[in-house]
Scaffold this active site. Sequence first.
Site, PDB file in Angstrom:
ATOM      1  N   CYS A   5     -22.280  99.401 -42.063  1.00  0.00           N
ATOM      2  CA  CYS A   5     -22.443  98.779 -43.375  1.00  0.00           C
ATOM      3  C   CYS A   5     -22.248  97.283 -43.216  1.00  0.00           C
ATOM      4  O   CYS A   5     -21.736  96.811 -42.199  1.00  0.00           O
ATOM      5  CB  CYS A   5     -21.447  99.352 -44.391  1.00  0.00           C
ATOM      6  N   ILE A  50     -18.494 109.357 -28.863  1.00  0.00           N
ATOM      7  CA  ILE A  50     -19.289 110.369 -28.178  1.00  0.00           C
ATOM      8  C   ILE A  50     -19.615 109.956 -26.746  1.00  0.00           C
ATOM      9  O   ILE A  50     -19.483 110.735 -25.810  1.00  0.00           O
ATOM     10  CB  ILE A  50     -20.613 110.634 -28.942  1.00  0.00           C
TER      11      ILE A  50
END
Length: 615
Positions: A5, A50
């Site tokens: 964002c 990840i």
Amino acid sequence: MCGICGFVGETDNAEAVLSGMMQKIIHRGPDSEGKFVDGPVAIGFRRLSIIDLNNGSQPMFNEDGSIVVTMNGEIYNYKEIREDLISKGHTFANNSDTEVLVHGYEEYGQNLTDHLRGMFAFVIWDKNKNEMFGARDFFGIKPFYYSLSDNHFIYASEIKSILEHPAYHKEFNEDALEAYLSFQYSALPETFFKGIFKLPPAHSFVYKDGKFETRRYWTPEFEEDKGISVKDTIDRLDKALADSVKYHMISDVEVGSLLSSGVDSSFVVSRFNGAKTFTVGFSKDNHNELGYAKRFAERMNISNERKSISSEEYFSVLDKVQYYMDEPLADASCVALYLVDELAARRVKVVLSGEGADELFGGYNIYHEPKSLAGFKLLPRGLKQSLRKKLVKSKKNFKGKNFLIRGCTPLERRFIGNANRFSQTEIKRFLKKDNVGESNFPYSVTAPIYKDAKGSDFAKMQLIDINLWLVGDILLKADKMSMAHSLESRVPFLDKEVFETARHIPAEHKIHHNVTKYAFREVAKQYIPQDVAGKKKLGFPVPLARWIKEDTYYNDIKKAFNSKTAEKFFELDFINALLERHREGASDESKKIWVIYMFLVWYEIYFNNKEITLN
């Protein structure tokens, strides 16, 4: 997978505003956060770790700090890109996939997207040019929203983050509701929030000096290779899928898989070893998938964790589901997906899923239609128009009437995608909106796609679904429901190299003797039992039709259908008659009821400020 964002534009207390935006999407990245604030520019990041767990924090910078990058998603071919950039003299600080965007932008500029393979939504702030560049992946797997409000460019992975910026003033978009009633999902470029838009799939943008410009960098097109044999088709598709699954397994954490009763997820599960798989089903339902998953897991010697969903649990999470979706979605399987993702998130951080196979390989039963209606093409256009008008006006019902109506209707007017809930006539009758019908929904939405679509009617139907249904329903719920539980969802079928193979497959190799996804099923038979590979498409069956008739849920819906919100938007007599017809068994109106009910549930949260408990 993460959440991004930020904004460009002078903002009081910019860092505090950015923090508020980031907090709204903390579920997308609970592991860590990162910020960059420099004058009018503020860039925020929430991380779900990840790849390169120790060094993958964002924002990332080039050597002199003039390039700033944040990304949501995964670049699966980052190792190959990295090697190429190193050979060209670039120096890397870590082993993350995001850093290839930093140096890739330095090397390729806005053509960076041509080199990528993956799912992504990213922004790059170029200090030297004083401009922001960003892009969304080829199929729209990852979401990207933006608003140009009060001399600000505001963006985020989820709408709820943009709502936190003081320059945006919340306003309901009535056009979005009108289109939604046909499609069952938000189908317009502008969202249900006036002034907040979606960056389309395969588009990049540049924001500079208050001007926002977009560019399409890739276009899906079908071009049949009619000379290819079935065997060659199967061999090419097998190779492409194996390659894609290999790339989608790249991770520094354990990868699991969702498992339904269909060939798509079963195939994905079969192509990698040691997978934890997760399945949900519904108690007392004839199409329960739990028994299938148990048997398949035992035959394949893999683990499978299963959960039976009761009606009470299903209805208890509706508020949460619509909150996380940002916009109303009336796909009943969305709630089941929320619950299976919740199950998976307790064990793994990444799951593979089977989205996209139907759109690429011809899996939907309605794709039979161009073949079954082929004879109507021989009839004069005027005759078909006259016959259709008479049939529609006639109150007499007989077997085959709908077939005749569809055969006499041009493709552009009969197919808007896999969901077609309310007709224009119905919407005009019960929607309280002064200019209902003036925008010609839903056809104004599909017309630009049909105009540019090439190939057969079958190919055009696939393109409608790829551009609308897939991105607006299937992929959006996959992202939002998984991210609600801080879980990354990967879709190996939706890979640009797999599409490059799929787009050349002849129509008769996709639908062959009424068998859908024929070539893909033949590939699957090499890895999973034949009865599974040949199983007819079931979808994700939810027993809504039965539940809506039960007193508890009927009363809940009836209360919503007679609320002040319902009265504001709908003719109450019409929607209540719909509910009564369904309860009395006169007709199955469950899907239409659900479209209205999910909108009302969503509106209470986002515009009537209904408080919900998320934990």
